[in-house]
Design an enzyme around this catalytic site. Structure first.
Site, PDB file in Angstrom:
ATOM      1  N   HIS A  34       0.851  -1.182   0.000  1.00 11.51           N
ATOM      2  CA  HIS A  34       0.000   0.000   0.000  1.00 11.51           C
ATOM      3  C   HIS A  34       0.895   1.243   0.000  1.00 11.51           C
ATOM      4  CE1 HIS A  34       0.977   0.280   4.255  1.00 11.51           C
ATOM      5  NE2 HIS A  34       0.476  -0.934   4.459  1.00 11.51           N
ATOM      6  N   HIS A  37       3.967   1.388   2.352  1.00  9.92           N
ATOM      7  CA  HIS A  37       5.151   0.673   1.857  1.00  9.92           C
ATOM      8  C   HIS A  37       5.860   1.494   0.783  1.00  9.92           C
ATOM      9  CE1 HIS A  37       2.696  -3.027   3.053  1.00  9.92           C
ATOM     10  NE2 HIS A  37       3.777  -3.109   3.804  1.00  9.92           N
ATOM     11  N   GLY A 148       8.238   1.355   8.914  1.00 10.95           N
ATOM     12  CA  GLY A 148       7.218   2.323   9.298  1.00 10.95           C
ATOM     13  C   GLY A 148       6.992   2.352  10.797  1.00 10.95           C
ATOM     14  N   GLU A 149       6.604   3.511  11.306  1.00 14.02           N
ATOM     15  CA  GLU A 149       6.384   3.671  12.737  1.00 14.02           C
ATOM     16  C   GLU A 149       5.036   3.129  13.203  1.00 14.02           C
ATOM     17  OE1 GLU A 149       7.053   7.749  13.814  1.00 14.02           O
ATOM     18  OE2 GLU A 149       9.241   7.509  13.813  1.00 14.02           O
ATOM     19  N   ARG A 188      -3.774  -5.458   6.250  1.00 18.77           N
ATOM     20  CA  ARG A 188      -4.970  -6.118   6.784  1.00 18.77           C
ATOM     21  C   ARG A 188      -6.247  -5.321   6.542  1.00 18.77           C
ATOM     22  NH1 ARG A 188      -0.951  -7.776  10.415  1.00 18.77           N
ATOM     23  NH2 ARG A 188      -1.006 -10.010  10.894  1.00 18.77           N
TER      24      ARG A 188
END
EC number: 6.3.2.1
Length: 283
Positions: A34, A37, A148-149, A188
């Protein structure tokens, strides 16, 4: 874009590039890509000569077999997305290629980071994460790796992994990428029903309100307030809400001006588990 499914040919190619003094940026993923990313890959492209992305759904980090089976797989679309943003190399190995013998995790000591939050609810999860990240780092030997955080606890654990295992790679965390309505982007999310998708922005809205409340109130009051908000929200089930020290990930009792804090949340939207977090300021 070159696509590799085997370790050895990939290592040969990367070795040649490194001999030309090319820097390698690495973005490990489990696919179902997505915009979050893609933002990591774009940043890696800006800061490195070559970008390697991996797509590998790692079985050892799933505590529930059902979740592993149902994890979204969209390889053809993922490849098209990677080609469109000029990813240089995709590593898409099979489970047998990665786990040549038994599919088991290495055991790690992350100085207690692994026992907080996600570690309390997903047994063995961070051993699985540590195992695959260590393997991928040893195969690819990147100069920098990007995470990613949204998975902030995972990010801290990977930094600890690199330090304790003496791995020669710099870990770069990047801000959470969100939908227009605030929902943190996740592979998800595509499994959410329309009803749960409509309800899920409530998570970030609540985090934003908690962020404001934390400036004036103590952690205990904020936690109780969040728990009460979710009792009113029938479509979402709160698993945990924690305010923790960013460094140790331990839940706090009293605020200290010298420390950085973050709120962490896990919520079930039907059968889909969503996590998020937000940084907190005392004033």
């Amino acid at each position: 874009m070159e696509i590799f499914t085997k370790k050895q040919p990939l290592k040969v190619t990367l070795s040649k590039l490194k001999a030309q003094n090319k820097t390698i940026g690495f973005v490990p993923t489990m696919g179902a890509l997505h915009k979050g990313h893609l933002s990591l890959i774009k940043k890696a492209s800006q800061k490195n000569d070559i970008v390697v992305t991996s797509i590998f759904v790692n079985p050892t980090q799933f505590d529930k077999k059902e979740d592993l089976i149902n994890y979204p797989k969209t390889l053809e679309n993922d490849i098209n997305l990677l080609k469109n943003i000029n990813c240089d190399i995709l590593f898409n190995p099979t489970v047998d290629e990665i786990y040549t013998d038994a599919i088991i995790s290495e055991k790690f000591d992350f100085d207690g980071l692994e026992h907080q939050m996600e570690g309390k609810f997903r047994e063995g999860h961070f051993n699985g994460v540590g195992t695959i990240v260590k393997m991928l780092f040893k195969i690819i030997e990147p100069d920098k790796a990007y995470f990613g955080e949204k998975d902030f606890q995972q990010l801290q654990i990977i930094k600890k992994l690199v330090k304790k295992q003496h791995l020669n790679v710099k870990i770069k965390g990047r801000p959470i990428f969100r939908e227009d309505d605030g929902l943190a982007m996740s592979s998800r999310n595509v499994r959410l029903t329309s009803e749960h998708r409509e309800a899920s922005p409530f998570i970030y809205k609540t985090l934003k309100k908690a962020q404001k409340k934390f400036r004036k109130e103590n952690a205990s009051n904020v936690i109780k307030w969040v728990e009460n908000q979710f009792k009113k929200q029938t479509l979402l089930e709160l698993e945990y809400f924690t305010i923790a020290d960013e460094k140790t990930l331990k839940a706090i009792e009293n605020k200290e001006s010298s420390k950085k804090y973050r709120a962490f949340i896990a919520v079930f939207a039907g059968k889909i588990r969503l996590i998020d977090n937000i940084s907190l300021k005392i004033s």
